[in-house]
Design an enzyme around this catalytic site. Sequence first.
Site, short mmCIF file in Angstrom:
data_model
loop_
_atom_site.label_atom_id
_atom_site.label_comp_id
_atom_site.label_asym_id
_atom_site.label_seq_id
_atom_site.Cartn_x
_atom_site.Cartn_y
_atom_site.Cartn_z
N CYS A 1 0.93 -1.20 0.13
CA CYS A 1 -0.02 -0.06 -0.06
C CYS A 1 0.99 1.20 -0.18
CB CYS A 1 -1.04 -0.20 1.06
SG CYS A 1 -1.91 1.53 1.53
N VAL B 1 -9.35 -1.90 -11.54
CA VAL B 1 -8.96 -0.86 -10.70
C VAL B 1 -7.55 -0.27 -11.12
CG1 VAL B 1 -8.75 0.18 -8.36
CG2 VAL B 1 -10.60 -1.36 -8.93
N GLU C 1 -6.52 3.10 -13.08
CA GLU C 1 -5.88 4.21 -12.54
C GLU C 1 -4.67 4.37 -13.47
OE1 GLU C 1 -7.94 3.44 -7.93
OE2 GLU C 1 -5.59 3.48 -8.37
N MET D 1 -9.20 -7.35 -2.11
CA MET D 1 -7.68 -7.24 -1.79
C MET D 1 -7.68 -5.58 -1.70
SD MET D 1 -5.41 -9.79 -3.85
CE MET D 1 -5.18 -11.37 -3.32
N HIS E 1 -25.23 22.86 1.18
CA HIS E 1 -25.49 23.31 -0.24
C HIS E 1 -24.47 24.36 -0.67
CE1 HIS E 1 -27.34 24.44 -4.23
NE2 HIS E 1 -27.01 25.95 -3.81
C1 LIG Z 1 -0.85 0.03 -7.87
C2 LIG Z 1 -1.71 -0.40 -6.48
C3 LIG Z 1 -2.68 0.54 -6.19
C4 LIG Z 1 -3.49 0.15 -4.92
N1 LIG Z 1 -4.66 1.08 -4.67
C5 LIG Z 1 -5.10 0.82 -3.44
C6 LIG Z 1 -6.20 1.75 -2.94
O1 LIG Z 1 -6.18 3.00 -3.39
N2 LIG Z 1 -7.04 1.40 -2.02
C7 LIG Z 1 -6.91 0.36 -1.36
O2 LIG Z 1 -7.64 0.05 -0.49
N3 LIG Z 1 -5.86 -0.49 -1.71
C8 LIG Z 1 -5.23 -0.53 -3.08
N4 LIG Z 1 -4.24 -1.41 -3.35
C9 LIG Z 1 -4.14 -2.62 -2.64
C10 LIG Z 1 -3.62 -2.53 -1.46
O3 LIG Z 1 -2.18 -2.11 -1.65
C11 LIG Z 1 -3.70 -3.94 -0.66
O4 LIG Z 1 -4.72 -4.23 -0.42
C12 LIG Z 1 -2.74 -3.75 0.84
O5 LIG Z 1 -1.48 -3.28 0.82
C13 LIG Z 1 -3.04 -5.26 1.54
O6 LIG Z 1 -2.27 -4.99 2.79
P1 LIG Z 1 -1.77 -6.09 3.44
O7 LIG Z 1 -1.28 -5.81 4.83
O8 LIG Z 1 -2.54 -7.39 3.59
O9 LIG Z 1 -0.37 -6.63 2.67
P2 LIG Z 1 0.84 -5.65 1.89
O10 LIG Z 1 0.52 -4.37 1.97
O11 LIG Z 1 1.30 -6.41 0.74
O12 LIG Z 1 2.07 -6.03 2.77
C14 LIG Z 1 2.77 -7.12 3.10
C15 LIG Z 1 4.02 -6.89 3.60
O13 LIG Z 1 4.61 -8.09 4.07
C16 LIG Z 1 5.99 -8.34 3.78
N5 LIG Z 1 6.10 -9.81 3.83
C17 LIG Z 1 5.92 -10.69 3.00
N6 LIG Z 1 6.38 -11.81 3.38
C18 LIG Z 1 7.05 -11.58 4.36
C19 LIG Z 1 8.07 -12.51 5.08
N7 LIG Z 1 8.17 -13.83 4.81
N8 LIG Z 1 8.57 -11.92 6.16
C20 LIG Z 1 8.56 -10.62 6.44
N9 LIG Z 1 7.91 -9.79 5.67
C21 LIG Z 1 7.36 -10.21 4.75
C22 LIG Z 1 5.96 -7.75 2.12
O14 LIG Z 1 7.27 -7.47 1.97
C23 LIG Z 1 5.01 -6.65 2.56
O15 LIG Z 1 5.74 -5.31 3.07
C24 LIG Z 1 -3.35 -1.18 -4.45
C25 LIG Z 1 -2.37 -2.04 -4.82
C26 LIG Z 1 -1.81 -1.71 -5.84
C27 LIG Z 1 -0.59 -2.73 -6.38
#
Ligand SMILES: Cc1cc2nc3c(=O)[nH]c(=O)nc-3n(C[C@H](O)[C@H](O)[C@H](O)COP(=O)(O)OP(=O)(O)OC[C@H]3O[C@@H](n4cnc5c(N)ncnc54)[C@H](O)[C@@H]3O)c2cc1C
Length: 466
Positions: free
Chosen positions: A41, A183, A187, A318, A444
């Site tokens: 994110c 999405v 974007e 997601m 308004h």
């Molecule tokens: C281009 C783009 C735009 C987006 N825009 C939006 C938006 O506007 N609004 C929205 O709600 N969502 C958006 N999203 C989706 C959003 O980014 C994800 O849904 C969100 O980040 C998920 O959060 P998370 O905590 O599950 O995982 P993540 O944010 O993916 O974080 C997981 C973390 O775990 C770490 N990790 C993985 N495995 C290990 C390990 N074994 N040991 C240590 N660390 C590890 C990774 O390095 C990462 O930092 C977007 C995604 C993308 C790609």
Amino acid sequence: MKYDVIVIGSGPGGYISAIRAAQLGSKVAIIEKYPTLGGTCLNVGCIPSKALLDSSHHYYDAVHHFEEHGISVEKPSFDFGKMVDRKAKVVETTTGGIKYLMDKNSIDVFEGVGSFEDATHIKVTKNDGSSEVIEGTNIIIATGSKPSTLPFISIDKERVITSTEALKLKEVPKHLLVIGGGVIGLELGSVYKRLGADVTVIEYAPTITPAMDKDVSKELTKVLKKQGMKFNVSHGVTSVERNGDEVVVKATNKKGEEVTFTGDYCLVSVGRRPYTDGLALDKAGVKVTERGMVEVNDHLQTNVSNIYAIGDVVRGAMLAHKAEEEGVVVAEYLAGQKPHIDYNLIPGIVYTWPEVAAVGKTEQELKDADIDYKAGKFSMRALGRSRASGDIDGFVKVLADKNTDEVLGVHMVGARVADLIMEAAVAMEYRASAEDLARICHGHPTYSEAVKEAAKAAWDGKPLNA
Ligand SMILES: Cc1cc2nc3c(=O)[nH]c(=O)nc-3n(C[C@H](O)[C@H](O)[C@H](O)COP(=O)(O)OP(=O)(O)OC[C@H]3O[C@@H](n4cnc5c(N)ncnc54)[C@H](O)[C@@H]3O)c2cc1C
């Protein structure tokens, strides 16, 4: 070292969960394999994409809309390098903020890859190969997701790219081919379209944003076409080849004919896959589904009772805000509270311009569930606020139960609807009727008056300004 809670992954799911657990009195550690916190994110998702969307929106406005407001700027121009640098600074400040929050809440941060030794011991392997093992009473897996691709596409990260590379290109493409009209594709396609690229979207489904309400997809297609984006729906991509600086995409259309698209970059935005690589889940006996998601119950608990999983790595939308809510829920559950998430009320947003936002059921979902509903729609162009700003595209649609008048779904296209949708979410959380929404005095002139009017249209069929 022994902790009450160890969180693996510092995205919005992980870092929020860590903070909430610490607030509730737990000793918490968080493990992140990258040097900066914040996950997809903050580093390569929501935040950098919105930074580029905002910069490109300002430029587009200067070129296309300043004139109508009586503002003359001699041939607006932009420095793409500066835009990308600004985006990097926004990311740096935001991820730095997470580090501050970890310190503030006395959360120990471990940099390295976390992997299970068993159900309570996690090995943290650093970049230099050294490692240490920490112990946790409860473990929360928050390892997120990675871009997925199609089996026959080879992502070279130069010309055939995912969203991660699309956020740090060195130049504006001449012709960007976007595989996937969801999405992320729309974007990032918008960013480059506004900066002068030709953008061609190739989508397998019959509409873009296929999971959203059909009226929304139709309106969004119309306005993005007006901005010059080209759409090829019902096209199944069959091959992607790179020839030097050219990328050639072949697809089969509805009639079964082969269609060829040629561009200089191809963004593959066909979805994301849950990420569990390197976790050694088998050592703890944690089950994953066939599609690689960590299996969880209603409490986000895996089949191993002290191990939980949240965010993109488990079922459901997601989205960052969904991951955050799940992070809070697990932390509170572990502290003996009784938290709850209403998965029906997670807003879905597309940050194109106009923006798109929705909460609750689509018309199709109501039809499929045999629910008797009524719909009220109000066009943005009928609002004084929209005419004042010049943002006249879009509408608000309120779907309500035909018998009880309860609001069941709200769908919007228009200026600032990403923020506006929360009025609908709050109303639905308290099970408001369309009449309730229609009777609330709205400021308004605001875009929010479209919500009141659409609600009135759903309730008694008589919007006031239409
Ligand atoms: C281009 C783009 C735009 C987006 N825009 C939006 C938006 O506007 N609004 C929205 O709600 N969502 C958006 N999203 C989706 C959003 O980014 C994800 O849904 C969100 O980040 C998920 O959060 P998370 O905590 O599950 O995982 P993540 O944010 O993916 O974080 C997981 C973390 O775990 C770490 N990790 C993985 N495995 C290990 C390990 N074994 N040991 C240590 N660390 C590890 C990774 O390095 C990462 O930092 C977007 C995604 C993308 C790609």
